[in-house]
Write an enzyme that holds these catalytic residues in place. Structure first.
Site, PDB file in Angstrom:
ATOM      1  N   GLY A 113       5.626  27.341  15.123  1.00 45.95           N
ATOM      2  CA  GLY A 113       5.874  28.507  14.816  1.00 45.95           C
ATOM      3  C   GLY A 113       4.776  29.421  15.418  1.00 45.95           C
ATOM      4  N   LEU A 114       3.662  28.922  15.668  1.00 38.41           N
ATOM      5  CA  LEU A 114       2.546  29.421  16.411  1.00 38.41           C
ATOM      6  C   LEU A 114       2.294  29.157  17.729  1.00 38.41           C
ATOM      7  CD1 LEU A 114      -0.290  29.161  13.747  1.00 38.41           C
ATOM      8  CD2 LEU A 114       1.436  30.725  14.078  1.00 38.41           C
ATOM      9  N   ILE A 143       1.976  22.593  20.617  1.00 33.68           N
ATOM     10  CA  ILE A 143       1.005  21.783  19.793  1.00 33.68           C
ATOM     11  C   ILE A 143       0.690  20.713  20.833  1.00 33.68           C
ATOM     12  CG2 ILE A 143       0.598  20.147  17.894  1.00 33.68           C
ATOM     13  CD1 ILE A 143       2.602  21.547  16.276  1.00 33.68           C
ATOM     14  N   LYS A 193      -3.726  23.082  18.464  1.00 34.79           N
ATOM     15  CA  LYS A 193      -2.808  23.997  17.899  1.00 34.79           C
ATOM     16  C   LYS A 193      -3.357  25.211  18.064  1.00 34.79           C
ATOM     17  CE  LYS A 193       0.642  25.046  14.275  1.00 34.79           C
ATOM     18  NZ  LYS A 193       0.886  24.627  13.025  1.00 34.79           N
ATOM     19  N   ASP A 252       3.484  27.677   4.035  1.00 36.52           N
ATOM     20  CA  ASP A 252       4.771  27.415   4.768  1.00 36.52           C
ATOM     21  C   ASP A 252       4.936  25.929   4.857  1.00 36.52           C
ATOM     22  OD1 ASP A 252       6.780  27.858   6.809  1.00 36.52           O
ATOM     23  OD2 ASP A 252       5.268  27.830   8.285  1.00 36.52           O
TER      24      ASP A 252
END
Length: 786
Positions: free
Chosen positions: A218-219, A222, A238, A338
């Protein structure tokens, strides 16, 4: 007719046109690829759930419900693709905290009471014995070579491309052309970019050499890297929040330094934070293994592409193992926010919680909230995350592991499938109630703490393992409850009375616990008087008063006491428990059934409410429900086997199911105090069955190795031998069958019956009765010719 001019998009290589200020293909704003207009971050909307349908008659939840309010079917934006999960950033619109809603009666009381919160103290927390807590086994996952995890071609599949702000689809192909990997969301204007920002060989923070991409989250991407300052150890990089703003990145690093202080064996370790080309990265421990999402994917691949959910016991084992990590975070005023299957990695025979990107302080009222549609609690968009919303994500993750849950982002975005359509819910009723409580729409209806959930989940796991073992495997172990005492009464001829059911354990943390230990008055009226003089009117004092009121048949005092308890804590389920006991004492089995059903919904891993509900159902004309509950109790815990087995015997005998009644009695093992009674009952059922000589032989064999009263044994022998003699004289002998040690022929049976009559006569105090028995012995005696 007016013609509107078409303005082409200025983004290089984009074939779209500008409509309403944005490109209809890549979403970039009119005027080029500069900064996108500010978009409003939104959370996933969630509506209620469809009410569970009616399932098999033997499912308590299908017939009685769980005590939770169900909503209506609804939908949320986005794909139902199980691989298309979308993380969303939710803007908090209110800083108000959730308020508890008082409920109208004890029978609908919810949870969150002090009684259940106390199970989470550090002294009582469950310590792991590996996956499955010694109850079940989970296949081990080998530790993966980090280099084998690096993606050869780091691409995000088009079906997984969603806007990081609003969750809408972006970067999708059109008219035969592949979708763009970067651009702006046509819906909200937020920029998206699915191209890796780091490449192999980049040195982040002057210390971490990038090896390649591991995954996309989601960010963003990675990465796998080597720590050049610590012997080349493997680390994971990350991206942080606030993409494209170096100052914001620096602030984000400063803000999230608290994650480096998180230290727990079940949580991935955060080593450092580093900057590279104006972007910030979290540096964390590399955890080799497979995520629960990857394990589900492997099961699907092995099943020819068809979803193959986990066995319930394995799914429970995973969640049971990871819950202490949540308890640790919550104890430190942190929320995970989350949680979903990809955030748990199995490594060998253990698990670890990874991806702390969404972790935030519980009192953080301003920063963005990350969640995933289908997992995020419905109230988060309005009031923000909480322990209750974390519990919700755990429940949704557990549901995802065991269901073909392709509607979890649409129809069932904030609900569970109906019991009638879900065989696993029909098979494991306690499991369904566990999920219903964890995923309740009202946050106050959920488990109050991770430890509370873990205690109940462990009880449900015991039940599931016992059910999977099958009917030929009675309970061999006992498990002490932190909420209830073990049952002490084994009654064969009737359902348990209110005072024969398991009693509540006293909460030692109650301020009046020591004082109550000194109240040993036997007479209930005198005890009520003593309790009236308690220095402090705590919950434990009130519960003791309620029980004394039932004993004294002061039901007005009982009702008043329950009302006082609920006025202070509408989620005190123990009020529903004592209310059910009082209703049972007054002969209102239907009301007691409702009360005990509500308690069952609040503590689904406990057997005491199930035993109480079974007794109430048996009395109120619901034998099928009673039977299913008795089966659960009998199989799961040896302490409950005898009272549950006697209940099963009564129900099945009334139905004319002799084999079922005999099997129920066979569940009572020789170490139980009621073993002799169970064998005696078994012998009488067989003796009266009319099934012929083999059944009569089995009847005497049932009591051959147990010590029963001499007169009772003699009476049984007389009845069995008399029936055997009548059968032989009518249908002929069966010399190969032996009854009470003699062959089933007329001479041997006459001799044995004569002896049994004379033995019974010798054990009889009444002279007249002795004469009758001796006469019968003479009548059956064989005549001999000298």
């Amino acid at each position: 007719m007016t013609t509107t001019a078409t303005v082409p998009c200025s983004e290089p290589g984009c074939p779209g046109t500008i409509e309403d200020g944005y490109c209809n293909v890549c979403g970039s704003p009119a005027g080029g690829s500069g900064a996108a207009p500010t978009g409003t971050a939104t959370g996933a909307s969630a509506t209620g759930a469809p009410a569970p349908g009616s399932a098999a008659a033997a499912s308590p939840s299908a017939m009685l419900g769980t005590g939770f309010v169900e909503g209506r079917p609804g939908t949320a934006p986005g794909s139902a693709d199980p691989d298309g999960e979308r993380s969303t950033r939710t803007g908090r619109t209110s800083s108000s905290r959730l308020a508890s809603t008082a409920l109208g009666s004890a029978r609908t009381a919810a949870t969150g009471s002090k009684a259940t919160r106390r199970v989470g103290t550090s002294s009582t927390r469950l310590r792991g014995r590996g996956l499955g807590a010694g109850l079940t086994t989970v296949p081990s996952v080998p530790v993966r070579d980090p280099l084998q995890s690096v993606m050869a071609v780091p691409e995000v599949a088009e079906r997984k491309r969603f806007c990081p702000a609003c969750g809408e689809k972006v970067g999708r192909g059109r008219d035969g052309q592949p979708g763009r990997t970067s651009g702006f969301c046509p819906h909200c204007g937020t920029r998206f970019d699915f191209t890796p920002q780091l490449k192999p060989g980049d040195l982040v923070g002057g210390q971490y050499e990038v090896v390649g991409c591991l995954a996309h989250g989601g960010l963003g991407w990675i990465y796998l890297a080597r720590d050049q300052n610590v012997s080349g150890r493997w680390v994971v990089l990350k991206g942080l929040l606030n993409s494209g703003d170096p100052d914001a990145y620096a602030a984000a690093i400063s803000e999230r330094q608290f994650l480096a202080e998180v230290e727990h064996p079940l949580i991935v370790e955060i080593y450092n934070f580093a900057m590279h080309d104006g972007a910030g990265y979290t540096v964390m421990e590399y955890v080799g293994g497979e995520s629960l999402k990857e394990i589900l994917q492997a099961r699907r691949d092995a099943n020819n592409g068809v979803i193959d959910p986990m066995p319930v016991d394995q799914a429970l084992a995973y969640v049971l193992a990871i819950l202490p990590a949540f308890a640790y975070l919550h104890d430190h005023n942190l929320l995970f926010c989350d949680f979903k299957p990809e955030n748990v990695i199995q490594q060998g025979d253990g698990v670890k919680l990874i991806d702390l990107g969404g972790v935030r302080r519980a009192d953080d009222m301003t920063s963005a909230i990350f969640g995933t549609v289908g997992y995020q609690a419905p109230e988060v968009a309005e009031v923000g995350p909480s322990v209750a919303s974390d519990i919700y994500t755990i429940g949704r993750t557990l549901a995802t592991l065991v269901l073909d849950f392709r509607g979890n982002t649409t129809t069932y975005v904030a609900s569970l499938p109906p019991v009638a359509d879900t065989p696993v819910f029909q098979q494991y009723d306690s499991f369904y109630r566990l999920l219903a409580k964890a995923c309740a729409l009202d946050p106050a209806d959920r488990f109050a703490t991770a430890d509370e959930m873990r205690t109940q989940l462990l009880g449900v796991l015991r039940e599931v393992v016992a059910a999977d073992a099958g009917p030929g495997n009675p309970a061999l172990h006992s498990a002490a409850s932190v909420l209830f005492e073990a049952p002490v009464a084994d009654v064969a001829g009737r359902p348990l009375a209110w005072d024969e059911l398991p009693s509540l354990r006293r909460d030692d943390h109650d301020p009046m616990a020591s004082w109550l230990a000194g109240v040993n008055v036997v007479d209930p009226d005198a005890r009520l008087a003593a309790l009236a003089d308690a220095p402090e009117d705590t919950v434990e004092v009130r519960l003791a008063r309620a029980r004394a009121a039932i004993e004294a048949e002061r039901f007005d005092v009982l009702r008043d006491t329950i009302a006082r308890i609920l006025a202070d804590d509408p989620w005190e389920w123990r009020a529903a428990w004592v209310g059910g006991l009082g209703e049972l004492a007054q002969g209102d089995a239907v009301a007691a059934r409702a009360s005990f059903n509500a308690v069952y919904g609040q503590v689904p891993g406990e057997l005491a409410p199930k035993l109480a509900l079974a007794a109430a159902c048996e009395l109120s004309g619901e034998p099928d429900i009673a039977e299913s509950l008795y089966v659960i109790c009998a199989r799961t815990d040896a302490n409950y086997t005898a009272p549950a087995a006697f209940g099963l015997m009564r129900i099945r005998e009334a139905r004319g199911d002799l084999d079922g009644a005999l099997h129920a009695l066979d569940l009572v093992g020789p170490t139980r105090g009621s073993y002799v009674e169970s064998r005696t009952l078994r012998a009488h059922l067989l003796a009266e069955s009319g099934r012929g000589l083999p059944a009569l032989a089995d009847a005497m064999a049932s009591v051959a190795a147990v010590s029963i009263a001499p007169r009772e044994r003699a009476e049984l022998a007389v009845g069995v031998l008399r029936s055997a003699l009548e059968t032989v004289t009518t249908s002929g002998p069966e010399p190969t069958t032996r009854i009470a040690g003699v062959p089933a022929d007329e001479p041997a049976l006459r001799d044995a019956l004569e002896g049994a009559y004379r033995e019974l006569a010798a054990l009889t105090d009444s002279r007249d009765e002795r004469i009758v028995l001796v006469d019968r012995a003479n009548e059956v005696r064989r005549w001999t010719v000298r």
